[in-house]
Design an enzyme around this catalytic site. Structure first.
Site, PDB file in Angstrom:
ATOM      1  N   GLY A  20       0.808  -1.216   0.000  1.00 23.62           N
ATOM      2  CA  GLY A  20       0.000   0.000   0.000  1.00 23.62           C
ATOM      3  C   GLY A  20       0.841   1.267   0.000  1.00 23.62           C
ATOM      4  O   GLY A  20       0.513   2.243  -0.675  1.00 23.62           O
ATOM      5  N   THR A  21       1.924   1.260   0.747  1.00 20.75           N
ATOM      6  CA  THR A  21       2.762   2.459   0.838  1.00 20.75           C
ATOM      7  C   THR A  21       3.324   2.823  -0.527  1.00 20.75           C
ATOM      8  O   THR A  21       3.219   3.968  -0.990  1.00 20.75           O
ATOM      9  CB  THR A  21       3.902   2.211   1.855  1.00 20.75           C
ATOM     10  OG1 THR A  21       3.302   1.927   3.130  1.00 20.75           O
ATOM     11  CG2 THR A  21       4.830   3.399   1.964  1.00 20.75           C
TER      12      THR A  21
ATOM     13  N   ASN B 111      -8.973   3.593   7.918  1.00 25.58           N
ATOM     14  CA  ASN B 111      -8.500   2.389   8.605  1.00 25.58           C
ATOM     15  C   ASN B 111      -8.601   2.473  10.124  1.00 25.58           C
ATOM     16  O   ASN B 111      -8.421   1.476  10.804  1.00 25.58           O
ATOM     17  CB  ASN B 111      -7.047   2.103   8.200  1.00 25.58           C
ATOM     18  CG  ASN B 111      -6.155   3.309   8.360  1.00 25.58           C
ATOM     19  OD1 ASN B 111      -6.416   4.379   7.798  1.00 25.58           O
ATOM     20  ND2 ASN B 111      -5.100   3.175   9.132  1.00 25.58           N
TER      21      ASN B 111
ATOM     22  N   SER C 265      -3.434  -3.457  -0.675  1.00 31.17           N
ATOM     23  CA  SER C 265      -2.307  -4.139  -0.042  1.00 31.17           C
ATOM     24  C   SER C 265      -2.720  -5.572   0.271  1.00 31.17           C
ATOM     25  O   SER C 265      -3.798  -5.802   0.829  1.00 31.17           O
ATOM     26  CB  SER C 265      -1.947  -3.402   1.252  1.00 31.17           C
ATOM     27  OG  SER C 265      -0.971  -4.137   1.951  1.00 31.17           O
ATOM     28  N   ALA C 266      -1.851  -6.534  -0.059  1.00 30.53           N
ATOM     29  CA  ALA C 266      -2.216  -7.947   0.098  1.00 30.53           C
ATOM     30  C   ALA C 266      -2.391  -8.352   1.562  1.00 30.53           C
ATOM     31  O   ALA C 266      -3.292  -9.122   1.902  1.00 30.53           O
ATOM     32  CB  ALA C 266      -1.160  -8.839  -0.558  1.00 30.53           C
ATOM     33  N   HIS C 267      -1.527  -7.815   2.446  1.00 28.16           N
ATOM     34  CA  HIS C 267      -1.545  -8.365   3.817  1.00 28.16           C
ATOM     35  C   HIS C 267      -2.766  -7.959   4.633  1.00 28.16           C
ATOM     36  O   HIS C 267      -2.974  -8.466   5.733  1.00 28.16           O
ATOM     37  CB  HIS C 267      -0.229  -8.066   4.546  1.00 28.16           C
ATOM     38  CG  HIS C 267      -0.038  -6.661   5.012  1.00 28.16           C
ATOM     39  ND1 HIS C 267      -0.267  -6.274   6.301  1.00 28.16           N
ATOM     40  CD2 HIS C 267       0.408  -5.557   4.378  1.00 28.16           C
ATOM     41  CE1 HIS C 267       0.035  -4.991   6.446  1.00 28.16           C
ATOM     42  NE2 HIS C 267       0.439  -4.525   5.275  1.00 28.16           N
TER      43      HIS C 267
ATOM     44  N   THR D 119      12.669  -7.548 -10.604  1.00 24.37           N
ATOM     45  CA  THR D 119      12.078  -8.862 -10.881  1.00 24.37           C
ATOM     46  C   THR D 119      10.786  -9.022 -10.087  1.00 24.37           C
ATOM     47  O   THR D 119      10.743  -8.723  -8.890  1.00 24.37           O
ATOM     48  CB  THR D 119      13.079  -9.979 -10.496  1.00 24.37           C
ATOM     49  OG1 THR D 119      14.246  -9.763 -11.270  1.00 24.37           O
ATOM     50  CG2 THR D 119      12.516 -11.364 -10.776  1.00 24.37           C
TER      51      THR D 119
ATOM     52  N   CYS E  47       1.154   1.515  12.073  1.00 22.04           N
ATOM     53  CA  CYS E  47       2.388   2.182  11.664  1.00 22.04           C
ATOM     54  C   CYS E  47       2.818   3.215  12.679  1.00 22.04           C
ATOM     55  O   CYS E  47       3.977   3.564  12.763  1.00 22.04           O
ATOM     56  CB  CYS E  47       2.193   2.821  10.304  1.00 22.04           C
ATOM     57  SG  CYS E  47       1.248   1.735   9.248  1.00 22.04           S
TER      58      CYS E  47
HETATM   59  N1  PMP Z   1      -3.104   2.648   3.573  1.00 26.52           N
HETATM   60  C1  PMP Z   1      -3.812   2.246   4.635  1.00 26.52           C
HETATM   61  C2  PMP Z   1      -5.191   2.779   4.834  1.00 26.52           C
HETATM   62  C3  PMP Z   1      -3.261   1.334   5.538  1.00 26.52           C
HETATM   63  O1  PMP Z   1      -3.968   0.935   6.616  1.00 26.52           O
HETATM   64  C4  PMP Z   1      -1.951   0.840   5.310  1.00 26.52           C
HETATM   65  C5  PMP Z   1      -1.307  -0.162   6.262  1.00 26.52           C
HETATM   66  N2  PMP Z   1      -1.353   0.208   7.605  1.00 26.52           N
HETATM   67  C6  PMP Z   1      -1.259   1.285   4.173  1.00 26.52           C
HETATM   68  C7  PMP Z   1      -1.862   2.186   3.327  1.00 26.52           C
HETATM   69  C8  PMP Z   1       0.128   0.806   3.868  1.00 26.52           C
HETATM   70  O2  PMP Z   1       0.102  -0.493   3.342  1.00 26.52           O
HETATM   71  P1  PMP Z   1       1.398  -1.417   3.421  1.00 26.52           P
HETATM   72  O3  PMP Z   1       1.519  -1.907   4.826  1.00 26.52           O
HETATM   73  O4  PMP Z   1       1.106  -2.537   2.460  1.00 26.52           O
HETATM   74  O5  PMP Z   1       2.557  -0.589   2.968  1.00 26.52           O
END
Ligand code: PMP
Length: 388
Positions: free
Chosen positions: A75-76, A154, A202-204, A239, A330
């Site tokens: 996501g970042t 979030n 974001s996959a996780h 890659t 984060c």
């Molecule tokens: N956007 C939102 C709304 C998120 O909650 C997060 C993860 N906390 C991210 C972006 C960042 O995603 P990633 O951990 O895959 O970098």
């Protein structure tokens, strides 16, 4: 082991475990079929095919075309690529508008962009954590290169009227980026109804692996890579993370069928039970974020426990094997109040007495029962402490 044998994870907005199916889908791509998708060998061809099947799964999940999906490291990276690319795509314009409740991966770009002569302005939040389209309309102008407003927040689950906001941005000639990391897999994210130029996943957060994500880039939107190279149709060098991409594709398929089978309403029932329980047992507990189901995602409950530092409740719950958070993962580890809650107008003390409970596909009714029982014990201890 990092957690007690039977723990309750009410922090699934921070991350989710990789599902069995995702793990099985990924497994062959580590050792049996490890070829580089760029290599002109049968193995390379197979890997290339696996990446393109995952791309098709993501496209279907979002109502997009496969050529509009770019795989990233999460996501970042998706967020930062979108903002940087959007700024370069509108060279005459020197202004970015982002909502005050965006994730730190977007707000954290402010000082860098400012240093490059790009004005970075925040769109204020309503008290319920949503962004009012009127506020966007008041600010967006011919200087604005890009507007960024997330689909779902979030920390509070507030859902933004992104369909209206994208139109306002486009009318002013600005591009529109949407962070759908918290929305994906919980509410339908359909680009058919929201003509965003960029959208992040974001996959996780959807039972896929960490370190992989996707960025939707609408066809025709000018694009400038963050990391130039020949892969991903020259849109991202490096890659391809084949197992990760395959895992993300499978996670998208699973999320799609989970939503199609009414997963969101089951999640909502559990979240409502938790909320009703908290309101019944903790005097003065106040919900942060909207109350109406129409404008909130089904998996998040964010509460203020006035007079009690949230950290204390968080640690007490943690001792019972129940995991919650005080905002986005984060920024945890620090005692700073959540920027989202502050942007909604909460005072510092109010924000520091707030907790986020985020439910997931694996949350069980027993998890909710255990959490309410633990909160009731913690409250009794708090009350005894105050009386003595
Ligand atoms: N956007 C939102 C709304 C998120 O909650 C997060 C993860 N906390 C991210 C972006 C960042 O995603 P990633 O951990 O895959 O970098």
């Amino acid at each position: 082991m990092i957690a007690p044998a039977s723990f309750v994870d009410l922090d699934s907005s921070a991350t989710t475990p990789v599902s069995e199916r995702v793990l099985e889908a990924m497994r062959p791509w580590f050792r049996e079929s490890y070829a580089n998708p760029g290599s002109p060998s049968p193995g390379g061809e197979r890997a290339k095919m696996a990446v393109s099947e995952a791309r098709a799964a993501l496209a279907e999940f979002l109502g997009a075309k496969p050529s509009e999906i770019l795989f990233t490291s999460g996501g970042t990276e998706s967020n930062q690529t979108a903002i940087r690319s959007g700024v370069r795509a509108r060279p005459g314009r020197r202004r970015v508008l982002a909502s005050a409740v965006e994730h730190s991966s977007i707000l954290g770009l402010a000082s860098e962009l400012e240093g490059e002569g790009i004005r970075f302005e925040k769109i204020p939040s309503r008290p319920d954590g949503r962004i009012d389209p009127e506020e966007v309309a008041r600010r967006v102008d011919g200087e604005t290169a890009l507007v960024a407003v997330m689909w779902t927040n979030n920390e509070t689950g507030s859902m933004n009227p992104v369909d209206e906001i994208v139109e306002i941005a486009h009318r002013a000639g600005a591009l529109f980026h949407c962070d759908a990391v918290a929305a994906a897999g919980k509410v339908p994210v359909d680009l058919g109804g929201v003509p965003a130029d960029f959208l992040s996943l974001s996959a996780h957060k959807i039972h896929g692996p960490k370190g992989v994500g996707a960025l939707f880039v609408r066809s025709g939107t000018p694009f400038f890579p963050l990391m130039p190279g020949s892969q991903e149709r020259k849109r991202r060098g490096g890659t391809e993370n084949v197992p990760g991409i395959v895992g993300l594709g499978e996670a998208a398929r699973e999320s799609r069928s989970y939503l199609a089978q009414g997963g969101a309403s089951r999640l909502e029932d559990q979240r409502n039970r938790l909320e009703e329980g908290i309101l019944a047992l903790w005097p003065g507990a106040r919900r942060n974020g909207p109350a109406e189901p129409r404008i909130r995602a089904p998996h998040i409950a964010n509460f203020q426990f006035p007079g009690t530092p949230a950290e204390k409740i968080l640690l007490a719950l943690g001792r019972e094997g129940i995991y919650v958070s005080m905002g986005s993962a984060c920024s945890s580890g620090s005692m700073d109040p959540s920027h989202v809650l502050l942007a909604m107008g909460l005072g510092r003390e109010e924000a520091l007495s707030s907790l986020r409970f985020s439910l997931g596909r694996d949350t069980t009714p027993e998890d909710i029962g255990r959490t309410l029982a633990a909160l009731s014990r913690i409250l009794a201890q708090e009350t005894a402490r105050r009386v003595s």
